[in-house]
Design a protein around this motif. Sequence first.
Motif, PDB file in Angstrom:
ATOM      1  N   ALA A 252      29.659  87.101  81.896  1.00  0.00           N
ATOM      2  CA  ALA A 252      30.547  88.086  82.495  1.00  0.00           C
ATOM      3  C   ALA A 252      31.357  87.466  83.631  1.00  0.00           C
ATOM      4  O   ALA A 252      32.548  87.724  83.748  1.00  0.00           O
ATOM      5  N   ALA A 253      30.700  86.647  84.452  1.00  0.00           N
ATOM      6  CA  ALA A 253      31.396  86.014  85.576  1.00  0.00           C
ATOM      7  C   ALA A 253      32.470  85.062  85.069  1.00  0.00           C
ATOM      8  O   ALA A 253      33.559  84.976  85.652  1.00  0.00           O
ATOM      9  N   ASP A 254      32.170  84.375  83.970  1.00  0.00           N
ATOM     10  CA  ASP A 254      33.145  83.452  83.394  1.00  0.00           C
ATOM     11  C   ASP A 254      34.368  84.220  82.893  1.00  0.00           C
ATOM     12  O   ASP A 254      35.512  83.787  83.091  1.00  0.00           O
ATOM     13  N   GLN A 255      34.141  85.354  82.271  1.00  0.00           N
ATOM     14  CA  GLN A 255      35.242  86.181  81.768  1.00  0.00           C
ATOM     15  C   GLN A 255      36.082  86.717  82.927  1.00  0.00           C
ATOM     16  O   GLN A 255      37.304  86.732  82.856  1.00  0.00           O
ATOM     17  N   GLU A 256      35.420  87.154  84.008  1.00  0.00           N
ATOM     18  CA  GLU A 256      36.137  87.639  85.191  1.00  0.00           C
ATOM     19  C   GLU A 256      37.001  86.537  85.791  1.00  0.00           C
ATOM     20  O   GLU A 256      38.134  86.780  86.210  1.00  0.00           O
ATOM     21  N   ARG A 257      36.458  85.328  85.825  1.00  0.00           N
ATOM     22  CA  ARG A 257      37.210  84.184  86.367  1.00  0.00           C
ATOM     23  C   ARG A 257      38.441  83.902  85.506  1.00  0.00           C
ATOM     24  O   ARG A 257      39.531  83.651  86.024  1.00  0.00           O
ATOM     25  N   LYS A 258      38.288  83.980  84.188  1.00  0.00           N
ATOM     26  CA  LYS A 258      39.417  83.735  83.294  1.00  0.00           C
ATOM     27  C   LYS A 258      40.511  84.782  83.490  1.00  0.00           C
ATOM     28  O   LYS A 258      41.699  84.456  83.529  1.00  0.00           O
ATOM     29  N   VAL A 259      40.102  86.036  83.623  1.00  0.00           N
ATOM     30  CA  VAL A 259      41.086  87.102  83.859  1.00  0.00           C
ATOM     31  C   VAL A 259      41.774  86.881  85.197  1.00  0.00           C
ATOM     32  O   VAL A 259      43.000  86.997  85.310  1.00  0.00           O
ATOM     33  N   SER A 260      40.993  86.558  86.208  1.00  0.00           N
ATOM     34  CA  SER A 260      41.557  86.309  87.533  1.00  0.00           C
ATOM     35  C   SER A 260      42.533  85.132  87.488  1.00  0.00           C
ATOM     36  O   SER A 260      43.630  85.206  88.054  1.00  0.00           O
ATOM     37  N   ASP A 261      42.153  84.058  86.820  1.00  0.00           N
ATOM     38  CA  ASP A 261      43.029  82.881  86.704  1.00  0.00           C
ATOM     39  C   ASP A 261      44.329  83.241  85.995  1.00  0.00           C
ATOM     40  O   ASP A 261      45.413  82.810  86.396  1.00  0.00           O
ATOM     41  N   ARG A 262      44.221  84.054  84.926  1.00  0.00           N
ATOM     42  CA  ARG A 262      45.415  84.465  84.183  1.00  0.00           C
ATOM     43  C   ARG A 262      46.323  85.307  85.071  1.00  0.00           C
ATOM     44  O   ARG A 262      47.538  85.108  85.097  1.00  0.00           O
ATOM     45  N   LEU A 263      45.737  86.226  85.839  1.00  0.00           N
ATOM     46  CA  LEU A 263      46.536  87.064  86.738  1.00  0.00           C
ATOM     47  C   LEU A 263      47.198  86.239  87.839  1.00  0.00           C
ATOM     48  O   LEU A 263      48.347  86.498  88.217  1.00  0.00           O
ATOM     49  N   ILE A 264      46.489  85.247  88.328  1.00  0.00           N
ATOM     50  CA  ILE A 264      47.063  84.361  89.348  1.00  0.00           C
ATOM     51  C   ILE A 264      48.235  83.580  88.766  1.00  0.00           C
ATOM     52  O   ILE A 264      49.288  83.446  89.393  1.00  0.00           O
ATOM     53  N   ASP A 265      48.059  83.047  87.544  1.00  0.00           N
ATOM     54  CA  ASP A 265      49.146  82.315  86.892  1.00  0.00           C
ATOM     55  C   ASP A 265      50.356  83.214  86.663  1.00  0.00           C
ATOM     56  O   ASP A 265      51.502  82.801  86.864  1.00  0.00           O
ATOM     57  N   GLU A 266      50.109  84.457  86.226  1.00  0.00           N
ATOM     58  CA  GLU A 266      51.200  85.400  85.999  1.00  0.00           C
ATOM     59  C   GLU A 266      51.915  85.731  87.308  1.00  0.00           C
ATOM     60  O   GLU A 266      53.148  85.834  87.340  1.00  0.00           O
ATOM     61  N   ALA A 267      51.146  85.892  88.382  1.00  0.00           N
ATOM     62  CA  ALA A 267      51.743  86.199  89.688  1.00  0.00           C
ATOM     63  C   ALA A 267      52.616  85.029  90.158  1.00  0.00           C
ATOM     64  O   ALA A 267      53.714  85.241  90.690  1.00  0.00           O
ATOM     65  N   ALA A 268      52.139  83.815  89.956  1.00  0.00           N
ATOM     66  CA  ALA A 268      52.910  82.633  90.366  1.00  0.00           C
ATOM     67  C   ALA A 268      54.204  82.535  89.562  1.00  0.00           C
ATOM     68  O   ALA A 268      55.270  82.243  90.117  1.00  0.00           O
ATOM     69  N   ALA A 269      54.119  82.798  88.265  1.00  0.00           N
ATOM     70  CA  ALA A 269      55.308  82.734  87.413  1.00  0.00           C
ATOM     71  C   ALA A 269      56.300  83.831  87.805  1.00  0.00           C
ATOM     72  O   ALA A 269      57.517  83.592  87.875  1.00  0.00           O
ATOM     73  N   LYS A 270      55.796  85.024  88.091  1.00  0.00           N
ATOM     74  CA  LYS A 270      56.652  86.141  88.508  1.00  0.00           C
ATOM     75  C   LYS A 270      57.363  85.802  89.814  1.00  0.00           C
ATOM     76  O   LYS A 270      58.572  86.025  89.955  1.00  0.00           O
ATOM     77  N   ARG A 271      56.627  85.233  90.765  1.00  0.00           N
ATOM     78  CA  ARG A 271      57.216  84.860  92.052  1.00  0.00           C
ATOM     79  C   ARG A 271      58.299  83.816  91.850  1.00  0.00           C
ATOM     80  O   ARG A 271      59.380  83.905  92.432  1.00  0.00           O
ATOM     81  N   GLN A 272      58.030  82.816  91.017  1.00  0.00           N
ATOM     82  CA  GLN A 272      59.014  81.755  90.792  1.00  0.00           C
ATOM     83  C   GLN A 272      60.275  82.302  90.142  1.00  0.00           C
ATOM     84  O   GLN A 272      61.389  81.941  90.526  1.00  0.00           O
ATOM     85  N   ARG A 273      60.130  83.202  89.169  1.00  0.00           N
ATOM     86  CA  ARG A 273      61.309  83.819  88.540  1.00  0.00           C
ATOM     87  C   ARG A 273      62.120  84.590  89.584  1.00  0.00           C
ATOM     88  O   ARG A 273      63.355  84.508  89.605  1.00  0.00           O
ATOM     89  N   THR A 274      61.423  85.318  90.436  1.00  0.00           N
ATOM     90  CA  THR A 274      62.101  86.094  91.479  1.00  0.00           C
ATOM     91  C   THR A 274      62.842  85.168  92.437  1.00  0.00           C
ATOM     92  O   THR A 274      64.008  85.413  92.774  1.00  0.00           O
ATOM     93  N   LEU A 275      62.176  84.092  92.873  1.00  0.00           N
ATOM     94  CA  LEU A 275      62.821  83.152  93.789  1.00  0.00           C
ATOM     95  C   LEU A 275      64.019  82.471  93.133  1.00  0.00           C
ATOM     96  O   LEU A 275      65.054  82.253  93.779  1.00  0.00           O
ATOM     97  N   ASP A 276      63.886  82.142  91.857  1.00  0.00           N
ATOM     98  CA  ASP A 276      65.014  81.539  91.128  1.00  0.00           C
ATOM     99  C   ASP A 276      66.192  82.503  91.073  1.00  0.00           C
ATOM    100  O   ASP A 276      67.347  82.101  91.279  1.00  0.00           O
ATOM    101  N   ASP A 277      65.916  83.784  90.800  1.00  0.00           N
ATOM    102  CA  ASP A 277      66.980  84.800  90.760  1.00  0.00           C
ATOM    103  C   ASP A 277      67.653  84.946  92.121  1.00  0.00           C
ATOM    104  O   ASP A 277      68.882  85.063  92.207  1.00  0.00           O
ATOM    105  N   ILE A 278      66.857  84.941  93.178  1.00  0.00           N
ATOM    106  CA  ILE A 278      67.403  85.042  94.538  1.00  0.00           C
ATOM    107  C   ILE A 278      68.317  83.861  94.817  1.00  0.00           C
ATOM    108  O   ILE A 278      69.419  84.019  95.352  1.00  0.00           O
ATOM    109  N   LEU A 279      67.890  82.669  94.444  1.00  0.00           N
ATOM    110  CA  LEU A 279      68.690  81.465  94.681  1.00  0.00           C
ATOM    111  C   LEU A 279      70.011  81.523  93.921  1.00  0.00           C
ATOM    112  O   LEU A 279      71.066  81.200  94.482  1.00  0.00           O
ATOM    113  N   VAL A 280      69.975  81.962  92.676  1.00  0.00           N
ATOM    114  CA  VAL A 280      71.209  82.069  91.886  1.00  0.00           C
ATOM    115  C   VAL A 280      72.174  83.052  92.545  1.00  0.00           C
ATOM    116  O   VAL A 280      73.369  82.759  92.697  1.00  0.00           O
ATOM    117  N   ARG A 281      71.663  84.221  92.949  1.00  0.00           N
ATOM    118  CA  ARG A 281      72.524  85.216  93.607  1.00  0.00           C
ATOM    119  C   ARG A 281      73.087  84.674  94.920  1.00  0.00           C
ATOM    120  O   ARG A 281      74.262  84.879  95.235  1.00  0.00           O
TER     121      ARG A 281
END
Length: 89
Positions: free
Chosen positions: A1-30
């Motif tokens: 169970a702990a391993d599964q929680e870690r995988k979900v957490s890691d996936r959410l962290i990766d998604e958050a990082a990708a979302k932030r980078q897309r947002t920063l890229d959009d800000i830079l373009v504007r």
Amino acid sequence: AADQERKVSDRLIDEAAAKRQRTLDDILVRFQEEKRQIPEKCKIQGPALSDDAANDCVNRLTEKATADADRERSSADNIHNSDLDTAVK
């Protein structure tokens, strides 16, 4: 169970990082597009602005565009931090 929680957490962290980078890229373009338009915005119909007035206009609009982009980046960082908090929980 702990391993599964870690995988979900890691996936959410990766998604958050990708979302932030897309947002920063959009800000830079504007921001870059806004800066490219500044000289045109400082032109007026009729008599041309003096060099000092044109420089003042460019400086003022550049400072505004920079401040706006800084506020947007700060907001993106706050959202990212919230996303990370959610991912960790």
